[in-house]
Design an enzyme around this catalytic site. Structure first.
Site, mmCIF file in Angstrom:
data_model
loop_
_atom_site.group_PDB
_atom_site.id
_atom_site.type_symbol
_atom_site.label_atom_id
_atom_site.label_comp_id
_atom_site.label_asym_id
_atom_site.label_seq_id
_atom_site.Cartn_x
_atom_site.Cartn_y
_atom_site.Cartn_z
ATOM 1 N N GLY A 68 0.199 15.355 0.973
ATOM 2 C CA GLY A 68 -0.531 14.141 0.563
ATOM 3 C C GLY A 68 -0.186 13.603 -0.817
ATOM 4 O O GLY A 68 -0.961 12.826 -1.379
ATOM 5 N N SER A 69 1.000 13.968 -1.363
ATOM 6 C CA SER A 69 1.311 13.447 -2.705
ATOM 7 C C SER A 69 1.564 11.943 -2.668
ATOM 8 O O SER A 69 1.236 11.229 -3.621
ATOM 9 C CB SER A 69 2.495 14.191 -3.336
ATOM 10 O OG SER A 69 3.696 13.852 -2.700
ATOM 11 N N ASN A 70 2.139 11.440 -1.580
ATOM 12 C CA ASN A 70 2.340 9.982 -1.476
ATOM 13 C C ASN A 70 0.998 9.266 -1.361
ATOM 14 O O ASN A 70 0.802 8.210 -1.944
ATOM 15 C CB ASN A 70 3.227 9.641 -0.274
ATOM 16 C CG ASN A 70 4.693 9.824 -0.577
ATOM 17 O OD1 ASN A 70 5.291 9.022 -1.287
ATOM 18 N ND2 ASN A 70 5.277 10.902 -0.071
ATOM 19 N N LYS A 128 2.733 13.201 13.257
ATOM 20 C CA LYS A 128 2.382 12.951 14.669
ATOM 21 C C LYS A 128 2.910 11.580 15.000
ATOM 22 O O LYS A 128 2.878 10.675 14.166
ATOM 23 C CB LYS A 128 0.857 12.908 14.813
ATOM 24 C CG LYS A 128 0.230 14.234 14.903
ATOM 25 C CD LYS A 128 -0.312 14.443 16.296
ATOM 26 C CE LYS A 128 -0.306 15.895 16.675
ATOM 27 N NZ LYS A 128 0.446 16.308 17.768
ATOM 28 N N ASN A 141 6.180 3.364 7.508
ATOM 29 C CA ASN A 141 6.380 4.815 7.437
ATOM 30 C C ASN A 141 7.337 5.152 6.305
ATOM 31 O O ASN A 141 8.270 4.402 6.041
ATOM 32 C CB ASN A 141 6.975 5.302 8.770
ATOM 33 C CG ASN A 141 7.235 6.798 8.792
ATOM 34 O OD1 ASN A 141 6.390 7.597 8.383
ATOM 35 N ND2 ASN A 141 8.411 7.195 9.256
ATOM 36 N N HIS A 171 10.148 7.771 5.177
ATOM 37 C CA HIS A 171 11.003 8.807 5.769
ATOM 38 C C HIS A 171 11.951 9.367 4.704
ATOM 39 O O HIS A 171 12.558 8.601 3.951
ATOM 40 C CB HIS A 171 11.788 8.219 6.950
ATOM 41 C CG HIS A 171 12.535 9.267 7.699
ATOM 42 N ND1 HIS A 171 11.940 10.094 8.619
ATOM 43 C CD2 HIS A 171 13.834 9.653 7.616
ATOM 44 C CE1 HIS A 171 12.836 10.940 9.090
ATOM 45 N NE2 HIS A 171 13.992 10.689 8.497
ATOM 46 N N ASP A 205 11.431 6.206 14.031
ATOM 47 C CA ASP A 205 12.252 5.871 12.848
ATOM 48 C C ASP A 205 13.244 4.730 13.073
ATOM 49 O O ASP A 205 14.299 4.683 12.428
ATOM 50 C CB ASP A 205 13.019 7.121 12.346
ATOM 51 C CG ASP A 205 12.085 8.262 11.986
ATOM 52 O OD1 ASP A 205 10.967 7.988 11.520
ATOM 53 O OD2 ASP A 205 12.471 9.425 12.181
ATOM 54 N N GLU A 244 10.063 8.671 -3.510
ATOM 55 C CA GLU A 244 9.159 8.018 -2.536
ATOM 56 C C GLU A 244 7.940 7.402 -3.216
ATOM 57 O O GLU A 244 7.533 6.294 -2.868
ATOM 58 C CB GLU A 244 8.669 9.053 -1.508
ATOM 59 C CG GLU A 244 9.714 9.384 -0.478
ATOM 60 C CD GLU A 244 9.302 10.528 0.437
ATOM 61 O OE1 GLU A 244 10.015 10.774 1.396
ATOM 62 O OE2 GLU A 244 8.271 11.171 0.181
HETATM 63 C C1 GAR Z 1 7.551 13.027 2.499
HETATM 64 O O1 GAR Z 1 8.760 13.468 1.945
HETATM 65 C C2 GAR Z 1 7.806 12.101 3.677
HETATM 66 O O2 GAR Z 1 8.978 11.351 3.566
HETATM 67 C C3 GAR Z 1 7.941 13.071 4.809
HETATM 68 O O3 GAR Z 1 6.966 14.051 4.554
HETATM 69 C C4 GAR Z 1 6.792 14.183 3.140
HETATM 70 C C5 GAR Z 1 5.329 14.113 2.834
HETATM 71 O O4 GAR Z 1 5.075 14.368 1.478
HETATM 72 N N1 GAR Z 1 7.731 12.396 6.075
HETATM 73 C C6 GAR Z 1 8.433 12.642 7.157
HETATM 74 O O5 GAR Z 1 9.286 13.501 7.218
HETATM 75 C C7 GAR Z 1 8.067 11.783 8.356
HETATM 76 N N2 GAR Z 1 9.177 11.655 9.253
HETATM 77 P P1 GAR Z 1 3.621 14.225 0.905
HETATM 78 O O6 GAR Z 1 2.671 14.852 1.944
HETATM 79 O O7 GAR Z 1 3.634 15.000 -0.381
HETATM 80 O O8 GAR Z 1 3.324 12.772 0.720
#
Ligand code: GAR
Length: 204
Positions: free
Chosen positions: A11-13, A90, A106, A108, A149, A178
Site C-alpha cells: 500500500g505504499s502507492n 486480483k 493501473n 504496473h 495490462d 511509481e
Molecule cells: C507496485 O510496484 C505495483 O506496480 C505492483 O505492485 C506494487 C505495489 O506496491 N503492481 C503490480 O504488479 C500489478 N500488476 P505498493 O503496495 O507498495 O503500492
C-alpha cells in the site's frame, strides 16, 4: 475528484496518493481503500490515514456477482470518479470494468507491453527482467480494460538497471518512481477533466 484505491499488500502507492491529496498537490480526495487482504499493510495505512476502507474477498463474499455489486455500490455511494489499482493483485470483473469504463487506471512495474499479462505482477516482473539481462526497466500507468495490462498507456518512466541489481532493489526503485508517476498522472487526469468542463461551459 473523488478517488478509490484498490491495494492488496503493502500500500505504499495508496499512501503516496493519499498524502498528495491531503497536501493539496492533487486536487482530489481518497474517498476509499478497497483491499482483498484483511492483513494487508494497505489497510493498516488506511487506519492511520483515517481513510475509510473495505475488505472484500472470496472469503467475505463467495458469490462473485454479490461481491461485484457490493464494490460497485460502494464506489457509487462515495461518488468515486477515478479508481486506481495500486498493487491490486486480483483481476477486476468485467461488470465493474464495464460500469466504470475509462475511469480505472493501473500501476504496473514494467515498461508495458513488456513484462505484462497474466501472472506478471510484483516481484515476478522484476525477476523476469533481471533473468533476461535487461539494461532498463520502468513503470507504467495505463487505463484498465478487460485484457490484462493491455489498456491505453497514460504514462511511463524508465529505470536504469545497475550492476548487482536484485529483484528487491529493483522493486524498491520501481516503487519510488511509481509514487511520482501516479501522482503526476492523476494530476493530468484532473486537469483534463477541468479543461473539458470549462470548454463545455463556454460552448453552452
Ligand atoms: C507496485 O510496484 C505495483 O506496480 C505492483 O505492485 C506494487 C505495489 O506496491 N503492481 C503490480 O504488479 C500489478 N500488476 P505498493 O503496495 O507498495 O503500492
Amino acid at each position: 475528484m473523488r478517488i478509490a484505491v484498490f491495494a492488496s499488500h503493502n500500500g505504499s502507492n495508496f499512501q503516496a496518493i493519499t498524502e498528495a491529496c491531503k497536501s493539496g498537490e492533487i486536487k482530489g480526495e481518497v474517498a476509499l481503500l478497497i483491499s482483498n487482504n484483511k492483513k494487508s499493510q494497505a489497510i493498516a495505512r488506511a487506519k492511520n490515514l483515517h481513510i475509510q476502507f473495505l475488505h472484500i474477498s472470496e472469503n467475505v463474499e463467495p458469490n462473485e456477482q454479490l461481491r461485484d455489486t457490493k464494490i460497485s455500490s460502494l464506489l457509487n455511494e462515495h461518488n468515486c470518479e477515478l479508481v486506481v489499482l495500486a498493487g491490486y493483485m486480483k483481476k477486476l470483473s468485467s461488470s465493474i470494468i464495464d460500469s466504470f469504463g475509462g475511469k480505472i487506471i493501473n500501476i504496473h512495474p514494467s515498461l508495458l507491453p513488456k513484462y505484462g499479462g497474466k501472472g506478471m505482477y510484483g516481484s515476478k516482473v522484476h525477476k523476469e527482467v533481471l533473468k533476461n539481462k535487461e539494461y532498463v526497466s520502468g513503470v507504467t500507468v495505463h487505463l484498465v480494460n478487460s485484457d490484462y495490462d493491455k489498456g491505453k498507456i497514460l504514462s511511463q518512466q524508465t529505470i536504469p538497471i545497475t550492476e548487482n541489481e536484485t529483484p528487491e532493489s529493483l522493486a524498491e526503485k520501481a516503487r519510488r518512481v511509481e509514487h511520482h508517476l501516479i501522482i503526476k498522472t492523476i494530476k493530468e487526469i484532473i486537469e483534463k477533466k477541468n479543461r473539458l468542463a470549462r470548454y463545455e461551459k463556454k460552448t453552452k
